[in-house]
Design a protein around this motif. Structure first.
Motif, mmCIF file in Angstrom:
data_model
loop_
_atom_site.group_PDB
_atom_site.id
_atom_site.type_symbol
_atom_site.label_atom_id
_atom_site.label_comp_id
_atom_site.label_asym_id
_atom_site.label_seq_id
_atom_site.Cartn_x
_atom_site.Cartn_y
_atom_site.Cartn_z
ATOM 1 N N PRO A 175 0.829 -1.219 0.000
ATOM 2 C CA PRO A 175 0.000 0.000 0.000
ATOM 3 C C PRO A 175 0.855 1.257 0.000
ATOM 4 C CG PRO A 175 -0.075 -1.104 2.141
ATOM 5 C CD PRO A 175 0.610 -2.037 1.199
ATOM 6 N N LEU A 176 0.461 2.230 -0.804
ATOM 7 C CA LEU A 176 1.186 3.503 -0.885
ATOM 8 C C LEU A 176 0.906 4.349 0.349
ATOM 9 C CD1 LEU A 176 0.571 4.344 -4.642
ATOM 10 C CD2 LEU A 176 2.806 4.139 -3.557
ATOM 11 N N PRO A 177 1.824 5.231 0.707
ATOM 12 C CA PRO A 177 1.586 6.093 1.869
ATOM 13 C C PRO A 177 0.544 7.155 1.574
ATOM 14 C CG PRO A 177 3.620 6.690 0.788
ATOM 15 C CD PRO A 177 3.126 5.472 0.088
ATOM 16 N N TRP A 181 1.510 12.104 5.228
ATOM 17 C CA TRP A 181 2.657 11.551 5.953
ATOM 18 C C TRP A 181 3.959 12.122 5.413
ATOM 19 C CZ3 TRP A 181 1.241 5.622 5.541
ATOM 20 C CH2 TRP A 181 0.018 5.401 6.185
ATOM 21 N N ILE A 182 4.020 12.185 4.113
ATOM 22 C CA ILE A 182 5.264 12.635 3.473
ATOM 23 C C ILE A 182 5.382 14.158 3.532
ATOM 24 C CG2 ILE A 182 6.622 12.524 1.347
ATOM 25 C CD1 ILE A 182 6.050 9.834 2.782
ATOM 26 N N ARG B 146 1.598 7.845 14.609
ATOM 27 C CA ARG B 146 0.310 8.234 14.023
ATOM 28 C C ARG B 146 -0.516 7.028 13.576
ATOM 29 N NH1 ARG B 146 0.551 12.179 9.747
ATOM 30 N NH2 ARG B 146 2.807 12.356 9.577
ATOM 31 N N ASP B 149 -2.398 2.329 8.418
ATOM 32 C CA ASP B 149 -1.904 0.976 8.177
ATOM 33 C C ASP B 149 -0.408 0.888 8.549
ATOM 34 O OD1 ASP B 149 -0.985 -1.398 7.192
ATOM 35 O OD2 ASP B 149 -1.731 -1.111 5.150
ATOM 36 N N ALA B 152 1.910 0.241 5.689
ATOM 37 C CA ALA B 152 2.076 1.387 4.793
ATOM 38 C C ALA B 152 2.967 2.438 5.437
ATOM 39 C CB ALA B 152 0.707 1.989 4.445
ATOM 40 N N LEU B 153 2.832 2.624 6.737
ATOM 41 C CA LEU B 153 3.685 3.584 7.449
ATOM 42 C C LEU B 153 5.138 3.129 7.417
ATOM 43 C CD1 LEU B 153 1.446 4.575 10.473
ATOM 44 C CD2 LEU B 153 2.698 6.181 9.026
ATOM 45 N N ASN B 155 6.466 1.160 5.317
ATOM 46 C CA ASN B 155 6.905 1.292 3.931
ATOM 47 C C ASN B 155 7.320 2.728 3.626
ATOM 48 O OD1 ASN B 155 7.163 0.508 1.129
ATOM 49 N ND2 ASN B 155 5.241 1.607 0.774
ATOM 50 N N ALA B 156 6.495 3.665 4.035
ATOM 51 C CA ALA B 156 6.800 5.078 3.786
ATOM 52 C C ALA B 156 8.135 5.451 4.418
ATOM 53 C CB ALA B 156 5.692 5.964 4.349
ATOM 54 N N SER B 160 11.613 6.105 2.254
ATOM 55 C CA SER B 160 12.244 7.424 2.348
ATOM 56 C C SER B 160 13.726 7.272 2.641
ATOM 57 C CB SER B 160 11.580 8.244 3.454
ATOM 58 O OG SER B 160 10.221 8.462 3.127
ATOM 59 N N ASP B 184 9.271 12.392 11.491
ATOM 60 C CA ASP B 184 7.938 13.002 11.507
ATOM 61 C C ASP B 184 6.973 12.322 10.536
ATOM 62 O OD1 ASP B 184 8.427 14.669 13.566
ATOM 63 O OD2 ASP B 184 8.679 16.489 12.386
ATOM 64 N N ILE B 185 7.481 11.468 9.668
ATOM 65 C CA ILE B 185 6.576 10.636 8.867
ATOM 66 C C ILE B 185 5.756 9.756 9.811
ATOM 67 C CG2 ILE B 185 6.473 8.704 7.230
ATOM 68 C CD1 ILE B 185 9.001 9.824 5.916
#
Lengths: 192, 192
Positions: A175-177, A181-182, B146, B149, B152-153, B155-156, B160, B184-185
């Motif tokens: 799943p994409l963020p 968040w970004i 935060r 999912d 997904a977090l 992953n983000a 990064s 902070d993501i």
DNA sequence: TGATATATTGAATATAGGTTCAGTGAATGA
DNA sequence: TCATTCACTGAACCTATATTCAATATATCA
């Protein structure tokens, strides 16, 4: 279907398949015959449309460069909003049309040492990071973007996007963020 | 210097130069002779120490896998602190020792289709993202990370980091981001 | 010191894969 | 309908580069 239409269709077909393979396997790792096979056409036909593997890639990078310049012309009121709009558009597009996110990845690959020089120098003409740093500076003056070296902030933001696009190109099922968040990499005061 | 020491030194020399070149130019784009030339040794000598280009790369990936497993054993009280400590360590290391960040990049390359199968499958044994998702879930229960999912977090966050490492490997002069920008993501309530 | 093992070389080999090309068949257009 | 053009094929060609190997230099050790 007219000859011209057929030709354009084939070219598009070849380009998109090449993009997909260049991104998932890498440029050098992708054989001309891989592309041909994947499309069910002969190797010779590919050379009928593109004079070399390098030219084919160059064509793709040209497309990418144009796309980037395009996005730089987007209008915005609030600097932070610029990034929100841009990223939101990118993520939405990435989840629907694989090629957009693949294109993003190709551009990064094309900038690496070891790429044919013509491709590399073209790819290096885009400098998203430096461009965005200017907008970040505006945002800092207005107080909506956090303090810190604008170039480093821009770098952090775009590298994150890059990483996300890259992974999504390889593993689309992850799943994409969410955009925010970004964006919080840049935002000064969280909690919207 | 004893024979054994000399041998280890050469092997290290070769591995680190190979890492550098694999990361900046790409695995396939790097010729065995590039590595040899860069070190001022003959092609034959390289094969004396590593039986093939593939095995050389495999050795590097092994090293990377071990490094990753290691970092998974880090102790922490607060889940968010885990990411802070890990990322801070990574960024600090990246700015001082190029190879750490290069290693990070190699691991991603190694996971791609088109890589020799033995290398690829080894690289795929690390799954930082899934591992971290568990820690994120804890953090969400505790209220410091935060909502959203966890996968997904995670992953983000890692994408990064990946993007940042990748860019820094290619353009070391670009200033690295500060730890807290990327954290902070994940962080629930900003403003520390 | 001589004998053995290891470091080192670079030319020869093998092969993968990009590119060429001579030819076939189908669409177009006069 | 006939002639021309263009899509299309796949085998032959050619180059780049991984890998091998026979030979040489140097270190170790009895």
């Amino acid at each position: 279907m007219t000859r011209k239409e057929q030709k354009e269709m084939r070219q598009k077909q070849i380009m998109f398949k090449a993009l997909e393979l260049f991104v998932t396997k890498g440029f050098t790792e992708t054989k001309i015959s891989d592309i041909a096979e994947a499309l069910g056409i002969s190797v010779g036909l590919l050379f009928h449309y593109y004079e070399s593997k390098e030219k084919l890639c160059l064509e793709l990078v040209k497309m990418g460069v144009e796309g980037t310049k395009m996005s730089e012309n987007a209008q915005f009121d609030d600097p932070l909003q610029y990034f929100e709009k841009t990223l939101d558009g990118l993520l939405r597009a990435a989840s629907e049309q694989p090629w957009i996110c693949q294109m993003f990845v190709l551009m990064a690959q094309a900038q690496r040492a070891g790429m044919p020089e013509e491709i590399r120098s073209l790819a290096l003409t885009v400098d998203q990071i430096r461009f965005s740093a200017g907008i970040i500076e505006q945002g800092q003056k207005l107080g909506c973007i956090r303090d810190g070296d604008p170039l480093a902030l821009s770098n952090a933001f775009w590298c994150s996007v890059q990483g996300i696009m890259e992974y999504h190109a390889a593993v689309p099922e992850m799943p994409l963020p969410e955009t925010r968040w970004i964006i919080d990499i840049l935002r000064k005061d969280q909690k919207s």
